[in-house]
Design a protein around this motif. Structure first.
Motif, PDB file in Angstrom:
ATOM      1  N   PHE A 189       0.833  -0.953  -0.002  1.00 25.56           N
ATOM      2  CA  PHE A 189      -0.022   0.116  -0.104  1.00 25.56           C
ATOM      3  C   PHE A 189       0.921   1.298  -0.086  1.00 25.56           C
ATOM      4  O   PHE A 189       0.387   2.249  -0.878  1.00 25.56           O
ATOM      5  CB  PHE A 189      -0.780   0.085   1.228  1.00 25.56           C
ATOM      6  N   VAL A 190       1.895   1.414   0.839  1.00 26.84           N
ATOM      7  CA  VAL A 190       2.759   2.395   0.783  1.00 26.84           C
ATOM      8  C   VAL A 190       3.321   2.639  -0.218  1.00 26.84           C
ATOM      9  O   VAL A 190       3.385   3.836  -0.920  1.00 26.84           O
ATOM     10  CB  VAL A 190       3.836   2.288   1.827  1.00 26.84           C
ATOM     11  N   TRP A 191       4.047   1.528  -1.130  1.00 24.11           N
ATOM     12  CA  TRP A 191       4.798   1.955  -2.425  1.00 24.11           C
ATOM     13  C   TRP A 191       3.509   2.345  -3.441  1.00 24.11           C
ATOM     14  O   TRP A 191       3.843   3.185  -4.097  1.00 24.11           O
ATOM     15  CB  TRP A 191       5.245   0.475  -2.802  1.00 24.11           C
ATOM     16  N   THR A 195       3.536   5.824  -5.072  1.00 24.18           N
ATOM     17  CA  THR A 195       3.633   6.274  -6.575  1.00 24.18           C
ATOM     18  C   THR A 195       2.529   7.176  -7.266  1.00 24.18           C
ATOM     19  O   THR A 195       2.525   7.853  -7.871  1.00 24.18           O
ATOM     20  CB  THR A 195       3.630   4.832  -7.239  1.00 24.18           C
ATOM     21  N   LEU A 196       1.277   6.742  -6.938  1.00 28.69           N
ATOM     22  CA  LEU A 196       0.147   7.445  -7.253  1.00 28.69           C
ATOM     23  C   LEU A 196       0.249   8.734  -7.022  1.00 28.69           C
ATOM     24  O   LEU A 196      -0.024   9.843  -7.613  1.00 28.69           O
ATOM     25  CB  LEU A 196      -1.129   6.965  -6.744  1.00 28.69           C
ATOM     26  N   THR A 197       0.863   9.274  -5.814  1.00 26.68           N
ATOM     27  CA  THR A 197       1.049  10.692  -5.274  1.00 26.68           C
ATOM     28  C   THR A 197       1.890  11.287  -6.166  1.00 26.68           C
ATOM     29  O   THR A 197       1.721  12.605  -6.373  1.00 26.68           O
ATOM     30  CB  THR A 197       1.292  10.828  -3.746  1.00 26.68           C
ATOM     31  N   ALA A 198       3.026  10.715  -6.278  1.00 26.69           N
ATOM     32  CA  ALA A 198       3.977  11.309  -7.090  1.00 26.69           C
ATOM     33  C   ALA A 198       3.284  11.566  -8.611  1.00 26.69           C
ATOM     34  O   ALA A 198       3.559  12.637  -9.127  1.00 26.69           O
ATOM     35  CB  ALA A 198       5.196  10.216  -7.439  1.00 26.69           C
ATOM     36  N   ILE A 199       2.536  10.808  -9.155  1.00 28.30           N
ATOM     37  CA  ILE A 199       1.863  10.773 -10.473  1.00 28.30           C
ATOM     38  C   ILE A 199       1.091  11.886 -10.379  1.00 28.30           C
ATOM     39  O   ILE A 199       0.769  12.791 -11.283  1.00 28.30           O
ATOM     40  CB  ILE A 199       1.101   9.590 -10.854  1.00 28.30           C
ATOM     41  N   VAL A 227      -1.621  12.616   5.385  1.00 28.40           N
ATOM     42  CA  VAL A 227      -2.673  11.941   6.549  1.00 28.40           C
ATOM     43  C   VAL A 227      -3.126  10.791   6.132  1.00 28.40           C
ATOM     44  O   VAL A 227      -3.197   9.864   7.114  1.00 28.40           O
ATOM     45  CB  VAL A 227      -3.893  12.979   6.301  1.00 28.40           C
ATOM     46  N   MET A 228      -3.431  10.341   4.751  1.00 28.39           N
ATOM     47  CA  MET A 228      -3.833   8.876   4.487  1.00 28.39           C
ATOM     48  C   MET A 228      -2.858   7.955   4.651  1.00 28.39           C
ATOM     49  O   MET A 228      -3.044   6.965   5.317  1.00 28.39           O
ATOM     50  CB  MET A 228      -4.447   9.125   3.045  1.00 28.39           C
ATOM     51  N   ILE A 229      -1.731   8.087   3.993  1.00 28.20           N
ATOM     52  CA  ILE A 229      -0.869   7.008   3.810  1.00 28.20           C
ATOM     53  C   ILE A 229      -0.296   6.340   5.141  1.00 28.20           C
ATOM     54  O   ILE A 229      -0.227   5.106   5.395  1.00 28.20           O
ATOM     55  CB  ILE A 229       0.319   7.527   3.005  1.00 28.20           C
ATOM     56  N   PRO A 230       0.272   7.220   6.321  1.00 26.76           N
ATOM     57  CA  PRO A 230       0.636   6.697   7.391  1.00 26.76           C
ATOM     58  C   PRO A 230      -0.515   6.018   8.152  1.00 26.76           C
ATOM     59  O   PRO A 230      -0.319   4.893   8.996  1.00 26.76           O
ATOM     60  CB  PRO A 230       1.182   7.809   8.283  1.00 26.76           C
TER      61      PRO A 230
END
Length: 241
Positions: A189-191, A195-199, A227-230
């Motif tokens: 999920f983190v990966w 990746t989606l955030t960078a895009i 907020v969401m990822i961690p």
């Protein structure tokens, strides 16, 4: 009585003779049953009990990150008395029922994990929407106009909340899917999310807005991610250990 230890990702083939009169109980971690056709079966959580003799289950797997343990009880039978023979017959006739019960227990635990993750995700989504909207309001207060040259439109504050809420819910759905089908949901999920955030920051860079608008839009993509990822990664780890 013996203890079967499965390290993270380990697989142990089921030897029919060893499980003929045996009853297993998961005492730590999670154990997934591999069905006779090689397809993944139910995932059994801690304290789940199961029979394997006569079920066609061909292997046990550990889908989690931590070592799993199964306590296997096998009754000793130096002589077969009528009582012990009845016990054996009863056990053989309830093998399928035991596996069904264990499968039901595994599905129930899985449903609870998904619901728990969804609850955490909902709270995190609301927090991300509030944080992003406040950050956008602060940026506008210091002079960022959020005007996109193409069409000459200005992004309203409500637009930040709506977009943040939508993509946060998508993130929760991805986390739930990984919890269901991945052996390492938190790491994947983190990966995926990073990746989606960078895009997602590419469109603001190509929007044609002024420097202040582009900088603010990029930052506003990072706020909900922070907020969401961690939060979801922590929740996934807590539900797979």
């Amino acid at each position: 009585m013996r203890t079967l230890t499965l390290r993270a990702g380990a697989r142990v083939a089921v030897v029919a003779d060893q499980w003929r009169d045996a009853f297993g109980v998961v005492t730590r971690g999670r154990v997934q049953l591999e069905l006779r056709d090689g397809e993944p079966g139910p995932v059994l959580g801690r304290d789940a009990g199961f029979w394997l003799h006569g079920t066609g289950v061909r292997a046990l797997r550990n889908p989690g990150r931590r070592t799993a343990r199964v306590r296997v009880a096998t009754p000793s039978r130096p002589t077969l008395t009528p009582e012990s023979e009845r016990w054996r017959t009863d056990m053989d006739t309830t093998n399928d029922t035991g596996l069904v019960a264990a499968s039901a227990a595994g599905r129930t635990r899985h449903t609870h994990r998904i619901r728990g993750l969804a609850g955490v995700g909902l709270v995190a989504t609301l927090a991300a929407m509030v944080a992003t909207t406040l950050a956008a309001a602060l940026a506008r207060a210091v002079g960022v106009d959020f005007e996109i040259p193409e069409g000459g439109e200005t992004i309203p504050l409500a637009g930040f909340a709506v977009v943040t809420g939508f993509f946060s819910v998508v993130g929760v759905a991805i986390a739930a899917a990984l919890l269901r089908w991945s052996a390492r949901p938190a790491e994947r999920f983190v990966w995926t999310a990073v990746t989606l955030t960078a895009i997602s920051v590419v469109p603001p860079l190509l929007s044609g807005g002024d420097t202040a608008t582009i900088t603010a839009l990029v930052a506003l993509h990072l706020v909900p991610a922070a907020v969401m990822i961690p939060t979801l990664a922590r929740s996934l780890r807590g539900r797979t250990d």
